[in-house]
Write a protein that holds these residues in place. Structure first.
Motif, PDB file in Angstrom:
ATOM      1  N   GLY A  53       0.672  -1.329  -0.094  1.00  0.00           N
ATOM      2  CA  GLY A  53       0.007  -0.015  -0.056  1.00  0.00           C
ATOM      3  C   GLY A  53       0.709   1.267   0.065  1.00  0.00           C
ATOM      4  O   GLY A  53       0.326   2.079  -0.500  1.00  0.00           O
ATOM      5  N   PHE A  54       2.014   1.380   0.608  1.00  0.00           N
ATOM      6  CA  PHE A  54       2.916   2.431   0.696  1.00  0.00           C
ATOM      7  C   PHE A  54       3.228   2.962  -0.746  1.00  0.00           C
ATOM      8  O   PHE A  54       3.497   4.198  -0.958  1.00  0.00           O
ATOM      9  CB  PHE A  54       4.191   2.198   1.552  1.00  0.00           C
ATOM     10  CG  PHE A  54       5.072   1.445   0.690  1.00  0.00           C
ATOM     11  CD1 PHE A  54       6.143   1.803   0.074  1.00  0.00           C
ATOM     12  CD2 PHE A  54       5.097  -0.044   0.488  1.00  0.00           C
ATOM     13  CE1 PHE A  54       7.177   1.303  -0.717  1.00  0.00           C
ATOM     14  CE2 PHE A  54       6.043  -0.560  -0.068  1.00  0.00           C
ATOM     15  CZ  PHE A  54       7.242  -0.121  -0.874  1.00  0.00           C
ATOM     16  N   VAL A  55       3.215   2.040  -1.803  1.00  0.00           N
ATOM     17  CA  VAL A  55       3.684   2.370  -3.206  1.00  0.00           C
ATOM     18  C   VAL A  55       2.543   3.467  -3.565  1.00  0.00           C
ATOM     19  O   VAL A  55       2.927   4.419  -4.069  1.00  0.00           O
ATOM     20  CB  VAL A  55       3.813   1.200  -4.080  1.00  0.00           C
ATOM     21  CG1 VAL A  55       3.960   1.876  -5.386  1.00  0.00           C
ATOM     22  CG2 VAL A  55       5.086   0.167  -3.422  1.00  0.00           C
ATOM     23  N   GLY A  56       1.323   3.200  -3.494  1.00  0.00           N
ATOM     24  CA  GLY A  56       0.273   4.003  -4.015  1.00  0.00           C
ATOM     25  C   GLY A  56       0.275   5.293  -3.057  1.00  0.00           C
ATOM     26  O   GLY A  56      -0.011   6.448  -3.775  1.00  0.00           O
ATOM     27  N   ASP A  57       0.767   5.493  -1.817  1.00  0.00           N
ATOM     28  CA  ASP A  57       0.603   6.447  -0.876  1.00  0.00           C
ATOM     29  C   ASP A  57       1.653   7.606  -1.415  1.00  0.00           C
ATOM     30  O   ASP A  57       1.638   8.746  -1.689  1.00  0.00           O
ATOM     31  CB  ASP A  57       0.928   6.035   0.532  1.00  0.00           C
ATOM     32  CG  ASP A  57      -0.328   5.532   1.137  1.00  0.00           C
ATOM     33  OD1 ASP A  57      -1.455   5.594   0.720  1.00  0.00           O
ATOM     34  OD2 ASP A  57      -0.088   4.567   1.965  1.00  0.00           O
ATOM     35  N   ILE A  58       2.767   6.855  -1.713  1.00  0.00           N
ATOM     36  CA  ILE A  58       3.955   7.726  -1.933  1.00  0.00           C
ATOM     37  C   ILE A  58       3.548   8.400  -3.594  1.00  0.00           C
ATOM     38  O   ILE A  58       3.820   9.679  -3.698  1.00  0.00           O
ATOM     39  CB  ILE A  58       5.252   6.883  -2.331  1.00  0.00           C
ATOM     40  CG1 ILE A  58       5.616   6.599  -1.061  1.00  0.00           C
ATOM     41  CG2 ILE A  58       6.390   7.749  -3.005  1.00  0.00           C
ATOM     42  CD1 ILE A  58       6.962   5.364  -1.118  1.00  0.00           C
ATOM     43  N   TYR A  59       2.929   7.593  -4.550  1.00  0.00           N
ATOM     44  CA  TYR A  59       2.765   8.174  -5.816  1.00  0.00           C
ATOM     45  C   TYR A  59       1.784   9.184  -5.608  1.00  0.00           C
ATOM     46  O   TYR A  59       1.935  10.432  -6.286  1.00  0.00           O
ATOM     47  CB  TYR A  59       2.236   7.019  -6.729  1.00  0.00           C
ATOM     48  CG  TYR A  59       1.818   7.468  -7.988  1.00  0.00           C
ATOM     49  CD1 TYR A  59       2.898   7.190  -9.199  1.00  0.00           C
ATOM     50  CD2 TYR A  59       0.748   7.692  -8.592  1.00  0.00           C
ATOM     51  CE1 TYR A  59       2.578   7.654 -10.333  1.00  0.00           C
ATOM     52  CE2 TYR A  59       0.324   7.936  -9.850  1.00  0.00           C
ATOM     53  CZ  TYR A  59       1.457   7.847 -10.707  1.00  0.00           C
ATOM     54  OH  TYR A  59       1.187   8.256 -11.934  1.00  0.00           O
ATOM     55  N   VAL A  60       0.704   9.080  -4.914  1.00  0.00           N
ATOM     56  CA  VAL A  60      -0.242  10.125  -4.914  1.00  0.00           C
ATOM     57  C   VAL A  60       0.288  11.374  -4.175  1.00  0.00           C
ATOM     58  O   VAL A  60      -0.069  12.536  -4.648  1.00  0.00           O
ATOM     59  CB  VAL A  60      -1.533   9.653  -3.968  1.00  0.00           C
ATOM     60  CG1 VAL A  60      -2.680  10.542  -3.619  1.00  0.00           C
ATOM     61  CG2 VAL A  60      -2.150   8.646  -4.615  1.00  0.00           C
TER      62      VAL A  60
END
Length: 426
Positions: free
Chosen positions: A40-47
């Motif tokens: 989930g952290f991948v999406g958080d960083i991208y957003v």
């Protein structure tokens, strides 16, 4: 074989690659939820990276565009067309939502198994008397959002605080007022500011193009984490509502695509091709604000609309014309009415549509669960107990949020094409 940046970008934005990444993510979330949660952290960083670009991009684009608009003239005519198109698109969105829900009736005649699942989610058995009392009893007092509250929330007391907190709407108001003022300054005085704003704008567009490259991986990680968090039970229980909202969203998207095709100077396949970027980014980020750079690129560079108008109108429409939430509020309110067996007359349905438009405008600058909570504003006019059903909508919001964002992005792209002069066919 060497693949250049343009070819790679076209590949990562291909609709089949986007949908395949989403499907792979849902499969991973269902089969290996523990692994999916860790991604989930991948999406958080991208957003967060996309949000980092949005405000400087929007402020520079609006100020720069308003300055040029005043220098070229015709400001009053443009703003008049904005008002007409915004009202028309809001009306179309609410009518589509109302007709879809009244035709499909997803909240009526539900099976006892589905009612039992609903009861489990909200904390009891919907079929029992206890739950009926819980759902239809005295609800917490919900403080409505009035016109005065909306107007007060428009004005930034401190623009630096608004920028620091990521308040898109207040930043837009500042940019518009500042742009109006800069438009009155002689060109010889404002030339330095103009060049600086143009540099910021071009840099933000470059960053956005760079962030398109990891999009398939980001989509996979984000969809896997979302399904791992919510599970499949809420999705199954709310299947009929989600299906109705999907149908309503597809109709709204179809209308928007038709408008874009008729307004552009290209054929239908070329028009669809131009929307690859906004479509993919809307699904990936679920943030309409982050899609503004690619919306401008699609309209100006791919479809040929005047860049000076597009750069002003895209941020304005994305921030104010919230047709995705408007569509959602109509669908959610009518679903709740059907769930509780409330029959609505024509006048009450029109009231729901009007309240949904107001709630949509009030949702400017909001996202996530805050957006869902404004459904209570529309329900309040009919005395429907939205608070008890709130958790049902939270459970399926990841999917609904994607659709809301997609309708905002594609719908507002169509709205801007109606306001701008038609491009000349070469």
């Amino acid at each position: 074989m060497r693949i250049d940046a343009k070819t790679l970008q076209a590949l990562v934005l291909n609709p089949w690659v986007v949908l395949g990444s989403l499907a792979a993510g849902f499969l991973l979330g269902a089969q290996a939820p523990e692994v999916a949660l860790k991604l989930g952290f991948v999406g958080d960083i991208y957003v967060d990276l996309m949000k980092m670009i949005v405000l400087p991009f929007m402020v520079s684009a609006v100020i720069f565009s308003l300055q040029r608009l005043f220098q070229e003239g015709g400001t009053a005519r443009i703003l008049g067309r904005v008002a007409v198109v915004f009202i028309a698109f809001a009306a179309v969105a609410t009518v589509v939502g109302a007709l879809t829900l009244l035709t499909m009736r997803p909240g009526a005649d539900l099976s006892q198994e589905t009612l039992a699942t609903f009861g489990h989610i909200v904390g009891g058995d919907v079929g029992s008397n206890d739950t009926a009392m819980e759902l239809n009893g005295v609800d917490p007092v919900h403080k409505g959002i009035g016109v005065v509250d909306v107007l007060v929330n428009l004005v930034p007391a401190n623009i630096f605080a608004a920028l620091a907190s990521g308040d898109t709407l207040k930043s837009l108001v500042f940019a518009m007022l500042f742009g109006f003022a800069v438009g009155q300054v002689p060109a010889r005085v404002s030339e330095g500011l103009t060049r600086s704003l143009d540099t910021i704008y071009q840099s933000c567009q470059t960053l956005t193009r760079w962030l398109n490259f990891p999009l398939p991986l980001v989509l996979l990680c984000m969809s896997a984490a979302q399904l791992a968090k919510t599970g499949v039970e809420p999705l199954v229980a709310m299947t009929q509502f989600v299906l109705a909202f999907v149908v309503a969203s597809l109709i709204a998207l179809g209308v928007a695509l038709l408008v874009l095709w008729r307004r552009s100077a290209d054929d239908f396949p070329t028009t669809l091709q131009a929307l690859r970027g906004p479509f993919a980014l809307a699904l990936a980020t679920r943030s309409s604000a982050t899609c503004m750079p690619v919306m401008i690129e699609s309209l100006a560079d791919r479809l040929g609309f005047a860049r000076s108008r597009v750069e002003l109108l895209v941020p304005l429409s994305v921030s104010l014309l919230r047709i995705g939430p408007m569509l959602y509020y109509v669908c959610a309110t009518l679903f709740i009415a059907q769930l509780y067996g409330r029959s609505l007359g024509v006048g009450e349905v029109v009231l729901v549509m009007a309240a949904s438009v107001l709630a949509g405008f009030a949702s400017a600058g909001m996202s996530g669960l805050v957006t869902i909570s404004l459904t209570g504003m529309a329900c309040g006019y009919l005395g429907l107990p939205f608070e008890a059903a709130f958790i049902l909508f939270v459970a399926v919001d990841p999917l609904c949020d994607m659709l809301r964002t997609l309708v905002i992005v594609i719908g507002n792209t169509a709205a801007v094409s109606l306001i701008c002069p038609r491009p000349l066919k070469i």
